[in-house]
Scaffold this active site. Structure first.
Site, PDB file in Angstrom:
ATOM      1  N   HIS A   8       0.831  -1.205   0.000  1.00  0.00           N
ATOM      2  CA  HIS A   8       0.000   0.000   0.000  1.00  0.00           C
ATOM      3  C   HIS A   8       0.868   1.260   0.000  1.00  0.00           C
ATOM      4  O   HIS A   8       1.577   1.529   0.979  1.00  0.00           O
ATOM      5  CB  HIS A   8      -0.881  -0.044   1.248  1.00  0.00           C
ATOM      6  CG  HIS A   8      -1.976   0.969   1.279  1.00  0.00           C
ATOM      7  ND1 HIS A   8      -2.445   1.506   2.450  1.00  0.00           N
ATOM      8  CD2 HIS A   8      -2.704   1.541   0.291  1.00  0.00           C
ATOM      9  CE1 HIS A   8      -3.428   2.345   2.196  1.00  0.00           C
ATOM     10  NE2 HIS A   8      -3.600   2.400   0.893  1.00  0.00           N
ATOM     11  N   ARG A   9       0.835   1.992  -1.114  1.00  0.00           N
ATOM     12  CA  ARG A   9       1.688   3.174  -1.280  1.00  0.00           C
ATOM     13  C   ARG A   9       3.156   2.812  -1.031  1.00  0.00           C
ATOM     14  O   ARG A   9       3.920   3.589  -0.481  1.00  0.00           O
ATOM     15  CB  ARG A   9       1.237   4.314  -0.366  1.00  0.00           C
ATOM     16  CG  ARG A   9      -0.257   4.644  -0.497  1.00  0.00           C
ATOM     17  CD  ARG A   9      -0.724   5.721   0.470  1.00  0.00           C
ATOM     18  NE  ARG A   9      -2.149   5.563   0.728  1.00  0.00           N
ATOM     19  CZ  ARG A   9      -2.833   6.187   1.670  1.00  0.00           C
ATOM     20  NH1 ARG A   9      -2.215   7.068   2.454  1.00  0.00           N
ATOM     21  NH2 ARG A   9      -4.112   5.967   1.844  1.00  0.00           N
ATOM     22  N   GLU A  35       1.069  -0.739  -4.942  1.00  0.00           N
ATOM     23  CA  GLU A  35      -0.047   0.189  -5.189  1.00  0.00           C
ATOM     24  C   GLU A  35       0.422   1.623  -4.985  1.00  0.00           C
ATOM     25  O   GLU A  35       1.221   1.905  -4.092  1.00  0.00           O
ATOM     26  CB  GLU A  35      -1.205  -0.146  -4.238  1.00  0.00           C
ATOM     27  CG  GLU A  35      -2.471   0.660  -4.464  1.00  0.00           C
ATOM     28  CD  GLU A  35      -2.555   1.919  -3.586  1.00  0.00           C
ATOM     29  OE1 GLU A  35      -3.505   2.709  -3.792  1.00  0.00           O
ATOM     30  OE2 GLU A  35      -1.686   2.109  -2.712  1.00  0.00           O
ATOM     31  N   ASP A  37      -0.917   6.071  -5.905  1.00  0.00           N
ATOM     32  CA  ASP A  37      -2.035   6.969  -6.199  1.00  0.00           C
ATOM     33  C   ASP A  37      -1.579   8.086  -7.125  1.00  0.00           C
ATOM     34  O   ASP A  37      -0.439   8.549  -7.040  1.00  0.00           O
ATOM     35  CB  ASP A  37      -2.561   7.587  -4.896  1.00  0.00           C
ATOM     36  CG  ASP A  37      -2.871   6.529  -3.850  1.00  0.00           C
ATOM     37  OD1 ASP A  37      -3.918   5.878  -3.976  1.00  0.00           O
ATOM     38  OD2 ASP A  37      -2.062   6.361  -2.918  1.00  0.00           O
ATOM     39  N   HIS A  50      -1.285  10.542  -2.569  1.00  0.00           N
ATOM     40  CA  HIS A  50      -2.634  10.103  -2.213  1.00  0.00           C
ATOM     41  C   HIS A  50      -3.615  11.263  -2.074  1.00  0.00           C
ATOM     42  O   HIS A  50      -4.719  11.220  -2.607  1.00  0.00           O
ATOM     43  CB  HIS A  50      -2.596   9.303  -0.908  1.00  0.00           C
ATOM     44  CG  HIS A  50      -3.950   8.844  -0.460  1.00  0.00           C
ATOM     45  ND1 HIS A  50      -4.765   9.600   0.354  1.00  0.00           N
ATOM     46  CD2 HIS A  50      -4.640   7.705  -0.730  1.00  0.00           C
ATOM     47  CE1 HIS A  50      -5.892   8.956   0.572  1.00  0.00           C
ATOM     48  NE2 HIS A  50      -5.846   7.807  -0.072  1.00  0.00           N
ATOM     49  N   GLU A 100      -3.754   3.824  -8.844  1.00  0.00           N
ATOM     50  CA  GLU A 100      -5.097   4.293  -8.509  1.00  0.00           C
ATOM     51  C   GLU A 100      -5.294   5.741  -8.940  1.00  0.00           C
ATOM     52  O   GLU A 100      -4.540   6.628  -8.535  1.00  0.00           O
ATOM     53  CB  GLU A 100      -5.364   4.169  -7.000  1.00  0.00           C
ATOM     54  CG  GLU A 100      -6.773   4.609  -6.639  1.00  0.00           C
ATOM     55  CD  GLU A 100      -7.113   4.409  -5.174  1.00  0.00           C
ATOM     56  OE1 GLU A 100      -8.044   5.089  -4.702  1.00  0.00           O
ATOM     57  OE2 GLU A 100      -6.455   3.594  -4.510  1.00  0.00           O
ATOM     58  N   LYS A 102      -6.886   8.999  -8.470  1.00  0.00           N
ATOM     59  CA  LYS A 102      -7.613   9.770  -7.468  1.00  0.00           C
ATOM     60  C   LYS A 102      -8.345  10.946  -8.103  1.00  0.00           C
ATOM     61  O   LYS A 102      -9.348  11.421  -7.584  1.00  0.00           O
ATOM     62  CB  LYS A 102      -6.642  10.300  -6.401  1.00  0.00           C
ATOM     63  CG  LYS A 102      -5.769   9.243  -5.762  1.00  0.00           C
ATOM     64  CD  LYS A 102      -6.567   8.163  -5.067  1.00  0.00           C
ATOM     65  CE  LYS A 102      -7.168   8.619  -3.757  1.00  0.00           C
ATOM     66  NZ  LYS A 102      -7.752   7.503  -2.974  1.00  0.00           N
ATOM     67  N   ASP A 216       0.199  -2.279   4.602  1.00  0.00           N
ATOM     68  CA  ASP A 216       1.213  -1.248   4.827  1.00  0.00           C
ATOM     69  C   ASP A 216       2.543  -1.838   5.265  1.00  0.00           C
ATOM     70  O   ASP A 216       3.541  -1.112   5.337  1.00  0.00           O
ATOM     71  CB  ASP A 216       0.758  -0.283   5.940  1.00  0.00           C
ATOM     72  CG  ASP A 216      -0.539   0.437   5.634  1.00  0.00           C
ATOM     73  OD1 ASP A 216      -0.846   0.634   4.450  1.00  0.00           O
ATOM     74  OD2 ASP A 216      -1.239   0.821   6.598  1.00  0.00           O
TER      75      ASP A 216
END
Length: 228
Positions: A8-9, A35, A37, A50, A100, A102, A216
């Site tokens: 995640h990020r 992943e 954003d 993000h 992703e 945003k 995370d």
């Protein structure tokens, strides 16, 4: 498929989120996918961040959309890291990427980059915005799309995913039911959950019959690798 682990990020629990440092750490730790954003800068660059604003994750302030790439480059994103653009991440890691959207406006720019960089085989496009996924798919019919959703959810997830061509959905862990997972699987849609950060979270993901987890922390990848 085997149980998928998605950083995640990057691995934001141990590194500054959405930075090259975080992404390369996720790769070293063995996460299956990474992943990130995307927003657009004032001058149209695909900025990896993000939030709509830079305030939380950098030493600057203001909206990403109001800042140029040069202005964003001058910010400290944590531990001296710079704010990256999407193309830099493509160069920095070779793991598959979940990108992703945003900002819906970023859909067309992302499609251009994926085409130019011949990156359709390693990038899945995610969004909470059905419109953004439809836009990307119209521009790139072969792109892999992932519908992201949060809050109360039921069987409507299936037709939403089908409408945007998604064979994978990424859902909020505590909102998923076993029945929903079975319904998705019955139509060929895989299900992963966010955010899985503890042994209890991982146990729940397993009990629900999920296909993977967004995390995370590197420890979750290690737990999966050891049979957790």
């Amino acid at each position: 498929m085997s149980f998928l682990t998605v950083g995640h990020r990057g691995v934001m629990g141990v590194e500054p989120e959405n930075t090259l440092r975080s992404f390369t750490r996720a790769q070293r730790e063995g996460l299956d996918q990474i992943e990130l954003d995307l927003h657009l800068s004032k001058d149209g660059a695909l900025i990896v961040m993000h939030d709509e604003k830079v305030d939380r994750t950098t030493d600057g302030s203001g909206a990403v959309a109001d800042l140029t790439l040069d202005e964003l480059r001058g910010l400290d994103a944590g531990l001296g890291e710079r704010v990256p653009v999407f193309e830099e991440v493509l160069d920095a890691v070779d793991k598959p990427i979940q990108a992703e959207i945003k900002d819906i406006a970023a859909a067309r720019v992302l499609a251009d980059v994926l085409r130019e960089r011949d990156a359709l085989d390693r990038v899945d496009v995610l969004s909470f915005h059905d419109e953004a996924l439809r836009e990307v798919r119209a521009l790139l019919p072969d792109v892999r799309t992932v519908l992201v959703a949060e809050g109360p959810m039921g069987p409507e997830i299936v037709p939403r995913a089908q409408a945007v061509g998604a064979s994978l959905v990424s859902l909020e862990l505590r909102r998923i039911s076993r029945a929903l997972v079975q319904e998705c699987h019955g139509t060929g849609i895989s299900v992963i959950a966010w955010t899985v950060n503890t042994p209890a979270d991982l146990a729940l993901a397993r009990a629900l019959g999920l296909d993977g987890a967004v995390t995370d922390l590197p420890e979750i990848r290690q737990a999966v690798a050891s049979g957790g």
